[in-house]
Design an enzyme around this catalytic site. Structure first.
Site, PDB file in Angstrom:
ATOM      1  N   LYS A 251     -69.405   6.191  20.594  1.00  0.00           N
ATOM      2  CA  LYS A 251     -69.139   6.458  22.009  1.00  0.00           C
ATOM      3  C   LYS A 251     -67.806   7.186  22.128  1.00  0.00           C
ATOM      4  O   LYS A 251     -66.773   6.702  21.641  1.00  0.00           O
ATOM      5  CB  LYS A 251     -69.102   5.133  22.757  1.00  0.00           C
ATOM      6  CG  LYS A 251     -69.434   5.203  24.215  1.00  0.00           C
ATOM      7  CD  LYS A 251     -69.589   3.784  24.749  1.00  0.00           C
ATOM      8  CE  LYS A 251     -69.857   3.756  26.224  1.00  0.00           C
ATOM      9  NZ  LYS A 251     -69.796   2.390  26.747  1.00  0.00           N
TER      10      LYS A 251
HETATM   11  C1  E4P Z   1     -70.903   2.216  29.992  1.00  0.00           C
HETATM   12  O1  E4P Z   1     -71.359   2.314  28.882  1.00  0.00           O
HETATM   13  C2  E4P Z   1     -69.874   1.282  30.385  1.00  0.00           C
HETATM   14  O2  E4P Z   1     -69.712   0.321  29.360  1.00  0.00           O
HETATM   15  C3  E4P Z   1     -70.192   0.497  31.607  1.00  0.00           C
HETATM   16  O3  E4P Z   1     -71.499   0.719  32.075  1.00  0.00           O
HETATM   17  C4  E4P Z   1     -69.151   0.502  32.645  1.00  0.00           C
HETATM   18  O4  E4P Z   1     -69.558  -0.381  33.658  1.00  0.00           O
HETATM   19  P1  E4P Z   1     -68.545  -1.011  34.716  1.00  0.00           P
HETATM   20  O5  E4P Z   1     -68.237   0.040  35.730  1.00  0.00           O
HETATM   21  O6  E4P Z   1     -69.328  -2.140  35.314  1.00  0.00           O
HETATM   22  O7  E4P Z   1     -67.339  -1.458  33.966  1.00  0.00           O
END
Ligand code: E4P
Length: 218
Positions: A87
């Site tokens: 990522k």
């Molecule tokens: C994406 O991969 C992120 O980990 C995540 O969806 C972020 O979500 P949040 O806005 O609830 O922290």
């Protein structure tokens, strides 16, 4: 539509896996911190533990913000397990790193996407997944679903194979709306996934079926 769970909590990952509907896991440094996982060795072991629970892709995020650092970290993460997807944040160095990983056959998830232009760049670099943060846009009074829709149109126009991973899902309607638009994947908390089950008429109907069965099977 693929269902990913957005957590580093092993118990919740096991619960989703046991339901038989889980296609993968996304994590981020905040989610790892929430579980109290710190230190290079422990973080890496945690990713391996997650891979051993779930059958699908597991996103593991780099912390570096320079090209060399991202490459070093990403190669080490990818070497942990074949299910790992690296990522990478959507910054200039991140795009360079995604292009590098693409040429090396390492799969990537381009994260922190808040605009169609960012998603277009990620696809051009060959990202496997792109993660638009739907809920965080909604949080600042901007239509997150509209972004998913824009990216769908652009990717379809040019046959980009990058999968749209709708992230930052907050509730079941986000999942349904993303499915209507045609997002390839959604990632959200277990609570949003299990909330899809809920309907009062199901509860009433089931209670009645069980009651009638009990009456005639004493
Ligand atoms: C994406 O991969 C992120 O980990 C995540 O969806 C972020 O979500 P949040 O806005 O609830 O922290």
């Amino acid at each position: 539509m693929k269902f990913f769970i957005d957590t580093a909590n092993l118990e919740q990952i096991r619960e989703a896996q046991d339901m038989g509907i889980l296609d993968g896991v996304t994590t981020n440094p905040s989610l790892m911190a929430k579980e109290g996982i710190s230190g290079d060795a422990k973080v890496k072991q945690h990713y391996i533990d997650i891979c051993n629970i779930v059958d699908g892709d597991v996103s593991a995020e780099v912390i570096s913000t320079d090209f060399e650092g991202m490459v070093r970290e990403g190669e080490a993460l990818a070497a942990l397990h074949e299910q790992i997807v690296v990522k990478v944040p959507i910054i200039k160095e991140g795009i360079k790193a995604i292009k590098y990983f693409t040429t090396k056959g390492i799969r990537t998830n381009c994260t922190l996407i808040f605009s169609a232009g960012q998603a277009l760049l990620a696809a051009k670099a060959g990202a496997t997944y792109v993660s638009p943060f739907l809920g965080r846009l909604d949080d600042v009074s901007t239509d997150g679903l509209n972004l998913i829709d824009e990216i769908r149109t652009i990717y379809d126009n040019y046959f980009y194979e990058t999968e749209i991973l709708a992230a930052s899902i907050r509730h079941p309607m986000h999942i349904i709306d993303c499915a209507k638009i045609g997002a390839d994947v959604m990632t959200g908390p277990l609570s949003a996934i299990t909330a899809l089950l809920n309907h009062p008429l199901t509860d009433i109907g089931l209670a009645k079926f069980l009651e009638d069965h009990a009456k005639t099977n004493k």
